[in-house]
Design a protein around this motif. Structure first.
Motif, short mmCIF file in Angstrom:
data_model
loop_
_atom_site.label_atom_id
_atom_site.label_comp_id
_atom_site.label_asym_id
_atom_site.label_seq_id
_atom_site.Cartn_x
_atom_site.Cartn_y
_atom_site.Cartn_z
N TRP A 45 -13.34 23.53 -33.55
CA TRP A 45 -12.99 24.60 -32.61
C TRP A 45 -11.72 25.32 -33.03
O TRP A 45 -11.39 26.38 -32.51
N THR A 184 -28.78 33.30 -40.60
CA THR A 184 -29.32 33.34 -39.23
C THR A 184 -29.55 31.93 -38.69
O THR A 184 -30.56 31.65 -38.07
N GLN A 190 -25.28 33.42 -33.01
CA GLN A 190 -24.19 33.68 -32.04
C GLN A 190 -23.39 34.91 -32.44
O GLN A 190 -23.03 35.75 -31.60
N ARG A 207 -32.79 35.11 -44.48
CA ARG A 207 -33.69 34.48 -45.44
C ARG A 207 -34.73 33.65 -44.68
O ARG A 207 -35.92 33.89 -44.82
N THR A 208 -34.27 32.71 -43.85
CA THR A 208 -35.22 31.89 -43.10
C THR A 208 -34.99 32.11 -41.61
O THR A 208 -33.93 31.79 -41.10
N ARG A 327 -35.78 22.03 -37.21
CA ARG A 327 -34.41 22.37 -37.63
C ARG A 327 -33.65 22.56 -36.33
O ARG A 327 -34.25 22.71 -35.27
N ARG A 328 -32.34 22.61 -36.42
CA ARG A 328 -31.52 22.79 -35.23
C ARG A 328 -31.91 24.10 -34.54
O ARG A 328 -31.99 25.15 -35.18
N VAL A 349 -34.47 38.94 -46.74
CA VAL A 349 -34.04 38.69 -48.13
C VAL A 349 -34.86 37.58 -48.80
O VAL A 349 -34.59 37.21 -49.94
N THR A 378 -23.03 31.39 -43.55
CA THR A 378 -23.90 30.72 -44.52
C THR A 378 -23.81 29.19 -44.49
O THR A 378 -24.32 28.54 -45.40
N PHE A 380 -22.77 25.07 -44.13
CA PHE A 380 -21.86 24.01 -44.58
C PHE A 380 -22.51 23.08 -45.59
O PHE A 380 -23.73 22.94 -45.61
O1 N01 Z 1 -25.38 27.00 -40.76
P1 N01 Z 1 -26.91 26.86 -41.21
P2 N01 Z 1 -24.78 27.41 -39.34
N1 N01 Z 1 -28.63 34.02 -49.00
O2 N01 Z 1 -26.88 26.07 -42.46
C1 N01 Z 1 -28.28 31.37 -44.69
C2 N01 Z 1 -23.73 23.75 -35.66
N2 N01 Z 1 -23.37 24.88 -34.82
O3 N01 Z 1 -23.31 27.57 -39.51
O4 N01 Z 1 -31.96 28.79 -43.92
C3 N01 Z 1 -29.15 34.26 -47.80
O5 N01 Z 1 -27.73 26.38 -40.11
C4 N01 Z 1 -29.28 30.26 -44.43
O6 N01 Z 1 -30.56 30.63 -44.86
P3 N01 Z 1 -31.63 29.45 -45.24
C5 N01 Z 1 -25.21 23.46 -35.48
O7 N01 Z 1 -25.42 22.09 -35.53
C6 N01 Z 1 -23.19 24.64 -33.49
O8 N01 Z 1 -25.51 28.51 -38.76
O9 N01 Z 1 -30.92 28.53 -46.18
N3 N01 Z 1 -28.97 33.47 -46.73
C7 N01 Z 1 -29.12 30.12 -42.92
O10 N01 Z 1 -29.80 31.13 -42.25
C8 N01 Z 1 -25.81 24.18 -36.65
O11 N01 Z 1 -27.09 23.72 -36.99
C9 N01 Z 1 -22.90 25.68 -32.65
O12 N01 Z 1 -32.74 30.18 -45.85
C10 N01 Z 1 -28.21 32.39 -46.91
C11 N01 Z 1 -27.63 30.33 -42.74
O13 N01 Z 1 -27.16 31.03 -43.87
C12 N01 Z 1 -24.77 23.91 -37.71
O14 N01 Z 1 -23.54 24.07 -37.01
C13 N01 Z 1 -22.81 26.97 -33.13
C14 N01 Z 1 -27.61 32.09 -48.13
C15 N01 Z 1 -26.87 29.02 -42.62
O15 N01 Z 1 -27.33 28.36 -41.51
C16 N01 Z 1 -24.80 24.84 -38.90
O16 N01 Z 1 -25.05 26.16 -38.44
C17 N01 Z 1 -22.99 27.18 -34.47
C18 N01 Z 1 -27.84 32.93 -49.20
N4 N01 Z 1 -27.34 32.66 -50.42
C19 N01 Z 1 -23.26 26.13 -35.31
N5 N01 Z 1 -26.91 30.94 -47.98
C20 N01 Z 1 -22.72 25.40 -31.21
O17 N01 Z 1 -23.27 26.05 -30.41
C21 N01 Z 1 -27.07 30.54 -46.72
N6 N01 Z 1 -27.85 31.42 -46.07
C22 N01 Z 1 -21.87 24.33 -30.73
#
Ligand code: N01
Length: 535
Positions: A45, A184, A190, A207-208, A327-328, A349, A378, A380
Motif C-alpha cells: 500500500w 489488463t 483498476q 494481450r490477455t 486466474r485472479r 496486442v 505489467t 510482478f
Molecule cells: O499483474 P498481472 P497485476 N506486453 O500479472 C500484461 C494483486 N492485485 O499487477 O496476461 C503486453 O495480473 C499481462 O498480459 P498477459 C492481485 O492478486 C490486487 O495486474 O501476460 N502485456 C497482464 O495483462 C493480482 O492478481 C489488487 O498476457 C503485458 C498484465 O500486464 C496481482 O496483484 C489490485 C506485457 C499484468 O497482469 C497482480 O496484478 C491489483 C507485455 N510485454 C492487483 N507484460 C487489489 O484489489 C505484461 N503484460 C487488492
C-alpha cells in the motif's frame, strides 16, 4: 559502517506482515530490527499508489484482528477502501504501536548469509549497513517485485512513464493528456477505469483479457459502522473458516446438479453482490470441473456482451485461453463500459504485438499510437521474485535463488532445507499466498511467534526442516494444485510471466485452503514441531 548490530531477529519488510511480526516479537521481549526499502511503512500500500488502487476484500475483513482497541478505534469509510485510506490505516497502526523506532527505512537488504559457526544470519543492505541475528524472517510480500517488459526503445520515450507499483508520490494529472496503459490484470483494470474518467484519450494495450466482475463498492453509513464494530468476532470467524480467508465461502452444490434456471438465478444474484462472492462463493466445482467452469464462463461471456456495445470489442475483451476464476478475477466498477466511451481505444496486442516503444508512444505491428503518459500495469515476478532479488545464502554458501530455480521446495511454505533459522512469512507454497492476505499473515506470524517462544523456553537456537518433510509438503502442494483448474492456466499462480522467460512454470501458492493449512500448522506445533530438526 564497520560495526555490526546484533538482534534476536531481523525482519525484512515493513508491510502488513513485517509490522505485525514486530508487534509480536516485541511481546516476547526479543530484540528486533526491521529493514524496509521504502521510506515508510505499508509495503504493497506504500508502493501501489496508482489511481484507482483499492481493496477487493471487504475493508473490515482486511484490517488486523489482533487488537480490539484498534478495531474499535479505526473506521473504514467504504466497503472496499481506496489505497490512500489503507495507507493511512497502516500509518495509524505504526503510530499506535510505536513501530517506527525499530524499523530502518530506505534500507534495501542486498544479501543475507547464514553463518554456520554461530548459527545466525548476517545481512547487508545496499548502502553497506550490516546486521546479524539468530533468526531471519522475510516479510517481503508475494507481489512486490515489479516486472517491466523489455521492449526496445523504452528509455527513448519522451513522455512520462510509470510502473503502477512504482507510482510517484505526487498526483499525476491526466486531464487533456493522451494516456496509454499496457496490461489488463487486476491492476490494469483498476487504473484503466479511473484514467478513462479524465484523460483526453486512453489507449489500452491488451494481450490477455481477464474475466472481470463488478465490485459493487459503497460508503459505510453510521448504522453499518456500528454493526461492523459489534460483529468483528463473527467477521473473523467466517474468514477463518473460509477457504481463502474471505467473507465468502463456496456453495456446496455442484453446478451440474442444479437446473439451468436455478444456476442462472444464483449467478445473477452473485453478480449483483459486492466483492468476491462470484469467485469464492460460487458453486464449489467451478474451479475443479471443466464442464462446470465452462457453464460459468458462458454466463460471464454473456455479461460482457451485454455491457459492451460494439460486439467486436466485446469479443476482444472475452478471455479465450482460460476459464472463469482460473486466474485472479479483477473486480471492477464500470470497467467494461469504459470501452463504450469515444475517447477509449482497445488495441489487441496478441493480434498485433508491440514491436517497440518510440519517443512518441507505442508501435505495434499495425500502427504507432502516440501518448503523453505511458502506464506499465505489467505485474510482478510473483512470490519468489522478492526472494530472488536478495542474495540469500544458506549452509555451504548455497544460494536460495539456485535452490528454487526449478520451483520452490519448502516445508509448510515457512522453511526450506539448507537455510536454518530462515522463516518465510507468506512464502511460496504457503496458504497465505492465496488468501485475503492479512488473515493468513496473522496465522503465519502467530505460528512463527509461538515457535520462537517455544525455542526460547526449550533452549533451542537452531531450526530447519527435515528433507522428507520438505519433499512430502512439496508433493502435497503440487497434488492439491493439480486437482484444480488454476494449475492449468497461465498466471502468476503458476509462475508464468512472459517478461521472465527463465522463470519455470510450476505452482507457487498453496491451493488446499487456509483452514486445512492452519490445521496442519497447528498439528505440527502441537507435536513439538514434527518435521523440523531443533537444536
Ligand atoms: O499483474 P498481472 P497485476 N506486453 O500479472 C500484461 C494483486 N492485485 O499487477 O496476461 C503486453 O495480473 C499481462 O498480459 P498477459 C492481485 O492478486 C490486487 O495486474 O501476460 N502485456 C497482464 O495483462 C493480482 O492478481 C489488487 O498476457 C503485458 C498484465 O500486464 C496481482 O496483484 C489490485 C506485457 C499484468 O497482469 C497482480 O496484478 C491489483 C507485455 N510485454 C492487483 N507484460 C487489489 O484489489 C505484461 N503484460 C487488492
Amino acid at each position: 559502517m564497520t560495526s555490526v548490530d546484533r538482534y534476536d531477529a531481523i525482519v525484512i519488510g515493513a508491510g502488513i506482515a513485517g509490522m505485525y511480526q514486530l508487534v509480536r516479537l516485541r511481546e516476547l521481549g526479543l530484540s528486533v530490527r526491521v529493514f524496509e526499502s521504502g521510506s515508510d511503512v505499508g509495503g504493497t500500500w506504500y508502493w501501489n499508489r496508482y489511481p484507482g488502487a483499492r481493496f477487493d476484500s471487504e475493508s473490515y475483513s482486511y484490517g488486523y484482528s489482533f487488537s480490539d482497541e484498534l478495531l474499535q478505534e479505526w473506521e473504514w469509510s467504504e466497503h472496499f477502501a481506496p489505497q490512500p485510506e489503507t495507507l493511512r490505516y497502516l500509518n495509524f497502526v505504526a503510530d499506535k504501536f510505536d513501530l517506527r523506532k525499530d524499523i530502518r527505512f530506505e534500507s534495501r537488504v542486498a544479501s543475507a548469509t547464514f553463518d554456520e559457526a554461530e548459527s545466525s544470519w548476517k545481512i547487508e543492505t545496499e548502502d553497506g549497513r550490516r546486521a546479524r541475528a539468530t533468526f531471519l524472517i522475510t516479510a517481503v510480500g508475494p507481489l512486490s517485485a515489479p516486472t517491466l517488459p523489455s521492449f526496445e526503445g523504452m528509455e527513448d520515450f519522451r513522455g512520462e512513464s510509470h510502473h503502477t507499483a512504482r507510482w510517484p508520490h505526487e498526483p499525476v494529472d491526466f486531464s487533456g493528456k493522451r494516456v496509454g496503459v499496457i496490461g489488463t490484470g487486476a491492476t490494469g483494470v483498476q487504473v484503466i477505469q479511473e484514467v478513462a474518467k479524465t484523460a483526453a484519450h486512453l489507449t489500452v494495450f491488451q494481450r490477455t483479457p481477464n474475466w472481470c466482475a463488478p465490485l459493487h463498492n459503497a460508503p459505510i453509513d453510521a448504522n453499518t459502522q456500528a454493526e461492523i464494530k459489534a460483529s468483528y468476532p463473527e467477521i473473523f470467524r467466517r474468514c477463518r473458516e473460509s477457504h481463502g480467508g474471505f467473507l465468502h465461502s463456496p456453495d456446496p452444490r455442484s453446478v451440474l446438479e442444479v437446473s439451468a434456471e436455478e444456476r442462472e438465478a444464483f449467478w445473477e444474484k452473485r453478480y449483483a453482490e459486492p466483492g468476491f462472492g462470484i469467485w469464492m462463493g460460487n458453486f464449489f466445482d467451478i474451479l475443479v470441473n471443466q464442464d462446470a467452469n465452462d457453464l460459468m464462463s458462458e454466463f460471464m461471456r454473456r455479461k460482457i456482451r451485454e455491457r459492451v456495445k460494439d460486439p467486436e470489442i466485446a469479443e476482444k475483451l472475452t478471455p479465450k485461453n482460460h476459464g472463469f476464476g482460473t486466474r485472479r478475477v479483477p473486480l471492477e466498477t464500470g470497467y467494461y463500459e469504459v470501452y463504450n466511451q469515444d475517447n477509449v481505444l482497445l488495441v489487441d496486442v496478441l493480434e498485433a504485438p508491440i514491436q517497440r516503444i518510440t519517443p512518441k508512444g507505442v508501435k505495434t505491428r499495425d500502427a504507432e499510437y502516440e501518448v503523453d503518459i505511458l502506464i506499465y500495469a505489467t505485474g510482478f515476478d510473483a512470490i519468489t521474485g522478492a526472494f530472488d532479488r536478495i542474495d540469500i545464502r544458506g549452509q555451504g554458501g548455497r544460494s536460495l535463488r539456485e535452490k528454487w530455480a526449478d520451483g520452490p521446495r519448502t516445508y509448510l511454505g515457512l522453511q526450506t532445507v539448507g537455510f536454518p533459522n530462515l522463516l518465510t512469512l507468506v512464502g511460496p507454497h504457503n496458504a497465505a499466498t492465496f488468501c485475503n492476505i492479512p488473515r493468513c499473515i496473522e496465522q503465519n506470524v502467530d505460528w512463527v511467534t509461538k515457535l520462537l517462544s517455544y525455542m526460547h523456553d526449550e533452549g533451542f537456537g537452531h531450526i530447519e526442516p527435515r528433507r522428507e518433510a520438505e519433499e512430502d509438503w512439496t508433493k502435497h502442494v503440487y497434488e492439491i494444485a493439480s486437482l484444480t483448474l488454476l494449475s492449468k492456466a497461465e498466471s502468476w499462480f503458476t509462475g508464468v510471466n512472459q517478461n521472465l522467460p527463465e522463470k519455470k512454470r510450476t505452482f507457487l501458492a498453496y491451493a488446499g485452503g487456509s483452514p486445512a493449512y492452519g490445521a496442519k500448522c497447528d498439528e505440527v506445533a502441537a507435536s513439538g514441531y514434527d518435521g523440523f530438526v531443533l537444536r
